[in-house]
Every structure is written in C-alpha cells, then in structure tokens.
Design a protein around this motif. Structure first.
Motif, PDB file in Angstrom:
ATOM      1  N   VAL A  52       8.701   5.184 -15.903  1.00  0.00           N
ATOM      2  CA  VAL A  52       7.923   5.107 -14.779  1.00  0.00           C
ATOM      3  C   VAL A  52       6.530   4.890 -15.088  1.00  0.00           C
ATOM      4  N   ARG A  53       5.844   3.779 -14.168  1.00  0.00           N
ATOM      5  CA  ARG A  53       4.374   3.257 -14.600  1.00  0.00           C
ATOM      6  C   ARG A  53       3.898   3.459 -13.222  1.00  0.00           C
ATOM      7  N   HIS A  54       2.584   3.837 -13.284  1.00  0.00           N
ATOM      8  CA  HIS A  54       1.925   3.786 -12.110  1.00  0.00           C
ATOM      9  C   HIS A  54       1.104   2.459 -11.955  1.00  0.00           C
ATOM     10  N   LEU A  55       1.006   2.018 -10.910  1.00  0.00           N
ATOM     11  CA  LEU A  55       0.638   0.552 -10.543  1.00  0.00           C
ATOM     12  C   LEU A  55      -0.644   0.601  -9.857  1.00  0.00           C
ATOM     13  N   LEU A  56      -1.715   0.918 -10.686  1.00  0.00           N
ATOM     14  CA  LEU A  56      -3.092   1.166 -10.057  1.00  0.00           C
ATOM     15  C   LEU A  56      -3.686  -0.095  -9.275  1.00  0.00           C
ATOM     16  N   GLY A  57      -3.260  -1.357  -9.646  1.00  0.00           N
ATOM     17  CA  GLY A  57      -3.528  -2.492  -8.828  1.00  0.00           C
ATOM     18  C   GLY A  57      -2.399  -3.028  -7.778  1.00  0.00           C
ATOM     19  N   GLY A  58      -1.420  -2.180  -7.513  1.00  0.00           N
ATOM     20  CA  GLY A  58      -0.378  -2.280  -6.561  1.00  0.00           C
ATOM     21  C   GLY A  58       0.719  -3.165  -7.135  1.00  0.00           C
ATOM     22  N   VAL A  59       1.439  -3.969  -6.210  1.00  0.00           N
ATOM     23  CA  VAL A  59       2.582  -4.679  -6.704  1.00  0.00           C
ATOM     24  C   VAL A  59       2.071  -5.927  -7.708  1.00  0.00           C
ATOM     25  N   GLN A  60       1.029  -6.532  -7.813  1.00  0.00           N
ATOM     26  CA  GLN A  60       0.233  -7.265  -8.750  1.00  0.00           C
ATOM     27  C   GLN A  60       0.513  -6.817 -10.194  1.00  0.00           C
ATOM     28  N   ASP A  61       0.152  -5.696 -10.125  1.00  0.00           N
ATOM     29  CA  ASP A  61       0.174  -5.154 -11.615  1.00  0.00           C
ATOM     30  C   ASP A  61       1.761  -5.256 -11.927  1.00  0.00           C
ATOM     31  N   TYR A  62       2.568  -4.806 -11.284  1.00  0.00           N
ATOM     32  CA  TYR A  62       4.296  -4.962 -11.715  1.00  0.00           C
ATOM     33  C   TYR A  62       4.286  -6.382 -12.016  1.00  0.00           C
ATOM     34  N   LEU A  63       3.868  -7.406 -11.203  1.00  0.00           N
ATOM     35  CA  LEU A  63       4.227  -8.808 -11.497  1.00  0.00           C
ATOM     36  C   LEU A  63       3.759  -9.264 -12.642  1.00  0.00           C
ATOM     37  N   LEU A 108     -13.930  -5.954  -3.699  1.00  0.00           N
ATOM     38  CA  LEU A 108     -13.347  -4.621  -4.143  1.00  0.00           C
ATOM     39  C   LEU A 108     -12.309  -5.182  -5.166  1.00  0.00           C
ATOM     40  N   SER A 109     -11.519  -4.218  -6.014  1.00  0.00           N
ATOM     41  CA  SER A 109     -10.533  -4.765  -6.694  1.00  0.00           C
ATOM     42  C   SER A 109      -9.431  -3.957  -6.800  1.00  0.00           C
ATOM     43  N   GLY A 110      -8.240  -4.233  -7.118  1.00  0.00           N
ATOM     44  CA  GLY A 110      -7.052  -3.258  -7.466  1.00  0.00           C
ATOM     45  C   GLY A 110      -6.736  -2.479  -6.276  1.00  0.00           C
ATOM     46  N   LYS A 111      -6.606  -0.987  -6.188  1.00  0.00           N
ATOM     47  CA  LYS A 111      -6.233  -0.595  -5.256  1.00  0.00           C
ATOM     48  C   LYS A 111      -7.081  -0.418  -4.130  1.00  0.00           C
ATOM     49  N   GLU A 112      -8.484  -0.381  -4.333  1.00  0.00           N
ATOM     50  CA  GLU A 112      -9.347  -0.422  -3.223  1.00  0.00           C
ATOM     51  C   GLU A 112      -9.302  -1.825  -2.325  1.00  0.00           C
ATOM     52  N   TYR A 113      -8.803  -2.905  -3.101  1.00  0.00           N
ATOM     53  CA  TYR A 113      -8.627  -4.296  -2.447  1.00  0.00           C
ATOM     54  C   TYR A 113      -7.302  -4.105  -1.332  1.00  0.00           C
ATOM     55  N   ALA A 114      -6.228  -3.346  -1.983  1.00  0.00           N
ATOM     56  CA  ALA A 114      -5.010  -3.254  -1.163  1.00  0.00           C
ATOM     57  C   ALA A 114      -5.281  -2.464   0.029  1.00  0.00           C
ATOM     58  N   GLN A 115      -5.864  -1.187  -0.104  1.00  0.00           N
ATOM     59  CA  GLN A 115      -6.246  -0.367   0.717  1.00  0.00           C
ATOM     60  C   GLN A 115      -6.955  -0.901   1.854  1.00  0.00           C
ATOM     61  N   ALA A 116      -8.091  -1.818   1.596  1.00  0.00           N
ATOM     62  CA  ALA A 116      -8.938  -2.530   2.611  1.00  0.00           C
ATOM     63  C   ALA A 116      -8.109  -3.515   3.229  1.00  0.00           C
ATOM     64  N   SER A 117      -7.163  -4.038   2.462  1.00  0.00           N
ATOM     65  CA  SER A 117      -6.496  -5.124   3.056  1.00  0.00           C
ATOM     66  C   SER A 117      -5.645  -4.511   4.298  1.00  0.00           C
ATOM     67  N   ARG A 118      -4.965  -3.292   4.150  1.00  0.00           N
ATOM     68  CA  ARG A 118      -4.142  -2.579   4.760  1.00  0.00           C
ATOM     69  C   ARG A 118      -4.839  -2.014   6.045  1.00  0.00           C
ATOM     70  N   ARG A 119      -6.045  -1.684   5.620  1.00  0.00           N
ATOM     71  CA  ARG A 119      -6.970  -1.237   6.982  1.00  0.00           C
ATOM     72  C   ARG A 119      -7.249  -2.251   7.772  1.00  0.00           C
ATOM     73  N   VAL A 120      -7.557  -3.343   7.216  1.00  0.00           N
ATOM     74  CA  VAL A 120      -7.928  -4.654   8.088  1.00  0.00           C
ATOM     75  C   VAL A 120      -6.715  -4.930   8.887  1.00  0.00           C
ATOM     76  N   SER A 121      -5.342  -5.144   8.288  1.00  0.00           N
ATOM     77  CA  SER A 121      -4.178  -5.202   9.106  1.00  0.00           C
ATOM     78  C   SER A 121      -4.072  -4.325  10.328  1.00  0.00           C
ATOM     79  N   ALA A 122      -4.509  -3.274   9.953  1.00  0.00           N
ATOM     80  CA  ALA A 122      -4.238  -2.092  10.944  1.00  0.00           C
ATOM     81  C   ALA A 122      -5.265  -2.128  12.142  1.00  0.00           C
TER      82      ALA A 122
END
Length: 182
Positions: A52-63, A108-122
């Motif tokens: 099990v690996r933690h994906l700090l950068g979100g799904v992009q890290d997995y890819l 922003l980068s990584g997780k911060e970027y993903a969180q900010a993107s989610r917040r913008v969508s919300a």
C-alpha cells in the motif's frame, strides 16, 4: 464504497459527490473515476507491487508509478510505518511551504493543488446554487403583493444575504484560481 458512481446519471452523481464531499467522517472509496476520487478524498492510497503506497500527489502519482514500472524502474521501498511517517512529514512540509509562499509565487503542487482544485469546483457549484436561489427569490418578489412591505423586506434581506455569500465565495474562488494558475 466500491465504484459508487457506476450506474448513476450525471445529476445523481453530482448530488452524491456533494454529499460525499461534505461528509464529516472517514470514507474509503474504491473507484476508477479519477475525478470522483480527487473530489471527495483528501488522501489517496494505491496497492502497487504488493504494498500500500500513499499517493501524496494524488492519482497522478499512481499514474507516474505505473509508468515507471512499465519502463522497468524500481519503486522506492517503504514499509507502511515509513510511508505513514513520510506522508505526515510531507504534509507538514507542504503546510509550511504554503505558509512561506510569497505573493509572487502563489503556485501550488501535489496535494495542495488537488485540494485547491476540489475547493474551486465546490465553490463553482455553490455559486450556481446561489444564482438559482437568487432567481427564485426575485421571481417571488415579482409575484409578491407590492403593498406587503414586510414580506418584500424579508425577500430583499434574503437576496442581500445571498449576495454577501456570493461575494465571499467569488473572492475565495479568485484567490484559489490565481494560486492554481488559471
């Protein structure tokens, strides 16, 4: 939740995403829907190479990890305790980095970027709802008895409250969009 959005139409999927996005507890979501995962989760994990690996950068890290494996690159070895510690350390560093960023470098980068993107969508969804509510209230005002000053005053106060919320959300949206480089 295993593949929660597979058999839903887009409207129902949006409602479900809104509910999951505001869920106060812990969720474990298994899905191939990248947008859903990034929208409703704060952290992502993947099973890669039997670990099990933690994906700090979100799904992009997995890819990226899957691409590295395809190219024959070895993945860094980390046991779950080390992974949890490195995730916590990286998260703390990300918070410090965000606090230390100057106004000239709002990126922003990584997780911060993903969180900010989610917040913008919300925020965008909330702004759409506010516009709908304002339209409904304005229709009610137009149909309301013009001699009922008290009723018109209440409707007007509700519209003013929505406009205040809208202004605050638009300011936050603008700030986050600048940080995201949009």
């Amino acid at each position: 939740m295993d593949e929660p959005g597979n058999d839903l139409d887009t409207d129902m999927l949006a409602v479900m995403e809104d509910l999951l996005d505001t869920w106060p507890g812990t969720l474990i979501v298994v899905s191939h829907d990248r947008y859903l995962l990034e929208r409703v989760t704060d952290e992502q994990f993947a099973l890669i190479g039997g670990k099990v690996r933690h994906l700090l950068g979100g799904v992009q890290d997995y890819l990226d990890m899957v691409d590295d494996l395809k190219r024959g690159k070895a993945l860094p070895q980390a046991d779950s305790a080390d992974a949890a510690q490195s995730a916590h350390t990286a998260q703390s560093e990300n918070v410090r980095t965000a606090d230390e960023q100057s106004a000239d470098q709002p990126k922003l980068s990584g997780k911060e970027y993903a969180q900010a993107s989610r917040r913008v969508s919300a925020i965008e969804r909330k702004l759409e709802k506010i516009e709908q509510q304002k339209g409904e209230l304005e229709s009610q005002m137009n149909a309301h008895d013009p001699t009922d000053y008290e009723g018109l005053g209440k409707l007007s106060a509700q519209i003013a409250e929505l406009e205040t919320q809208q202004g605050e959300l638009e300011t936050e949206w603008f700030d986050l969009s600048e940080q995201l480089g949009k």
